[in-house]
Design a protein around this motif. Structure first.
Motif, mmCIF file in Angstrom:
data_model
loop_
_atom_site.group_PDB
_atom_site.id
_atom_site.type_symbol
_atom_site.label_atom_id
_atom_site.label_comp_id
_atom_site.label_asym_id
_atom_site.label_seq_id
_atom_site.Cartn_x
_atom_site.Cartn_y
_atom_site.Cartn_z
ATOM 1 N N TRP A 90 0.830 -1.204 0.000
ATOM 2 C CA TRP A 90 0.000 0.000 0.000
ATOM 3 C C TRP A 90 0.867 1.258 0.000
ATOM 4 O O TRP A 90 2.023 1.256 0.430
ATOM 5 N N SER A 104 -4.169 10.490 -0.580
ATOM 6 C CA SER A 104 -4.523 9.439 -1.532
ATOM 7 C C SER A 104 -3.978 8.121 -0.994
ATOM 8 O O SER A 104 -2.861 8.066 -0.467
ATOM 9 N N PHE A 106 -3.715 3.818 -1.802
ATOM 10 C CA PHE A 106 -3.853 2.748 -2.797
ATOM 11 C C PHE A 106 -3.280 1.468 -2.228
ATOM 12 O O PHE A 106 -2.174 1.457 -1.680
ATOM 13 N N VAL A 128 -7.507 -4.937 -6.612
ATOM 14 C CA VAL A 128 -7.381 -3.665 -5.909
ATOM 15 C C VAL A 128 -8.191 -3.759 -4.628
ATOM 16 O O VAL A 128 -9.391 -4.031 -4.655
ATOM 17 N N ALA A 131 -8.635 2.172 -3.239
ATOM 18 C CA ALA A 131 -8.028 3.241 -4.034
ATOM 19 C C ALA A 131 -8.921 4.462 -3.901
ATOM 20 O O ALA A 131 -9.973 4.528 -4.537
#
Length: 439
Positions: A90, A104, A106, A128, A131
């Motif tokens: 991450w 942000s 992810f 994913v 995100a």
């Protein structure tokens, strides 16, 4: 003059000319080296991205799982032991702006050689996990649903199921902070991510009526609201959601085997709005490091995904449709669920959690002919996690699940043969070990 004298004189002349020319050249400095600096504003592990005021944290973990299963209701196609490995990584980037924090996040998960029930079609799987972007109170992207907070903040089982909203969904949300730990969130979430099941194949019920359901496209997304209070002693939250149930185009099947689809319409057009409400309470236990007791419960009508119904052994739908002309149509699933957890660190290197959860769902006249479908299931799980060295842990978990299904579909019809329904009880236990390296 000798040859040696001539060579020495020439060399001296060339050196003098080179020195004079070098004096005319501009002096240059080496390129400045920009070193990575620690960013302490957001906790350990963050560093400044060179040339910017953005702080970045990169983390990851490797999970190696080893499990065994037992109980009733297993077939030769089911696994009684299973190994699995997953890698996670991450990236968390944060910047302070005049409008508030810009963040942000992810995360991607990679599972090695994920196997089907029979062990066929094994493959590596990449997905994913999250995100999203956060800016001030805004959250946009693929993030955890704002319905409840047990799963996102706790949910400390290793594998065992529990029954609560546990999905990452595509959403657009705004959270307003009012001071004193009180906040309110309004979230618009993709309803397709909140579906417990998608399609039921058509078949004939005990009366010979055609039964079937095909889910239609989404017209409007789910709307989720939450009021939350966070304090040093724990927290409270109440939440609600609305969810659209909509059938797809009509369809027919060939019931008499003549190669021509019959004209029976078995997917009548329906569009109804389901809803769910819930509450969460957290009490921190100061006598134990990370000690906590948390309970979360919810009720739903036509939105059973928010109950965690997809986590049951059978898996259940948000909605069932009765056949045309048989005791009405468009019966929504409804029910309730609850999950509770007690946990904390027994010692600085030993963590323990005990989790119990229950779900009860019912679908009136789901199969037509007055046959109601229902699922009642509970799970009890306990685990211990020992820290071998910093970043490396080994966890042991044991769990037991019991399910009772009323009027379960045992076999579908062939030709004019009606389906068979009966009550089914199943007991499943599992135990396993997880090795985890986190960095």
């Amino acid at each position: 003059m000798t040859m040696k004298s001539l060579l020495l004189g020439a060399a001296a002349g060339i050196a003098a000319i080179g020195t004079a020319q070098a004096a005319d050249l501009p002096m240059t400095k080496g390129e400045a080296v920009e070193y990575v600096k620690v960013c302490s504003a957001f906790g350990p592990g963050f560093f400044y991205i060179p040339g910017s005021d953005t702080c970045l944290k990169i983390g990851g973990e490797i999970r190696a799982d080893y499990r065994v299963f037992g109980g009733t209701g297993f077939s030769r196609d089911d696994n009684r032991s299973a190994f699995g490995t997953q890698g996670r990584i991450w990236f968390d980037a944060r910047t302070e702006t005049e409008w508030g924090l810009l963040r942000s996040y992810f995360q991607i998960n990679a599972s090695g050689r994920t196997a089907s029930a029979t062990g066929l079609g094994t493959q590596n799987k990449f997905e994913v996990d999250k995100a999203f972007i956060q800016f001030g109170g805004l959250t946009a992207g693929y993030a955890h649903s704002f319905f409840g907070f047990y799963d996102n903040d706790y949910g400390n089982t290793i594998w065992a199921p529990y029954y609560a909203e546990s999905s990452t969904v595509n959403l657009l949300a705004y959270t307003a902070q009012f001071g004193g730990g009180f906040s309110a969130t309004l979230s618009i979430e993709d309803g397709r991510d909140h579906r417990a099941d998608n399609t039921f194949a058509p078949f004939q019920n005990a009366n010979g009526d055609l039964v079937g359901y095909r889910r239609g496209g989404q017209q409007f997304p789910d709307v989720v609201g939450q009021l939350r209070l966070d304090q040093s002693w724990g927290g409270l939250a109440v939440q609600a959601a609305i969810h659209q149930n909509r059938s797809g185009e009509n369809f027919s099947i060939d019931t008499d085997g003549d190669g021509i689809a019959d004209t029976d319409v078995i997917n009548p057009h329906k569009s109804k709005v389901g809803w769910a409400v819930g509450a969460t309470a957290l009490v921190k236990i100061p006598a134990i490091e990370e000690g906590h007791f948390i309970v979360e419960g919810q009720y739903a009508n036509g939105a059973t995904h928010y109950l965690g119904s997809g986590n049951t052994i059978s898996g259940t739908s948000d909605y069932y449709l009765a056949p045309v002309g048989v005791f009405g149509q468009g019966k929504a699933g409804k029910g309730w669920s609850v999950v509770a957890e007690l946990g904390g660190n027994i010692t600085p290197v030993l963590n323990a959690n005990l989790v119990g959860s229950y779900i009860d769902t019912k679908y009136d006249n789901a199969w037509g002919g007055g046959l109601d479908y229902g699922v009642k299931e509970y799970t009890i799980a306990g685990n211990l996690t020992y820290t071998i060295v910093k970043g490396l842990t080994v966890g042991l978990e044991v769990a037991y699940t019991r399910e009772q299904t009323d009027n379960s579909l045992i076999s579908a019809a062939e030709g004019e043969t009606a389906a068979v329904f009966k009550d089914v009880k199943r007991n499943v236990w599992q135990a396993g070990v997880r090795l985890k390296r986190k960095f």
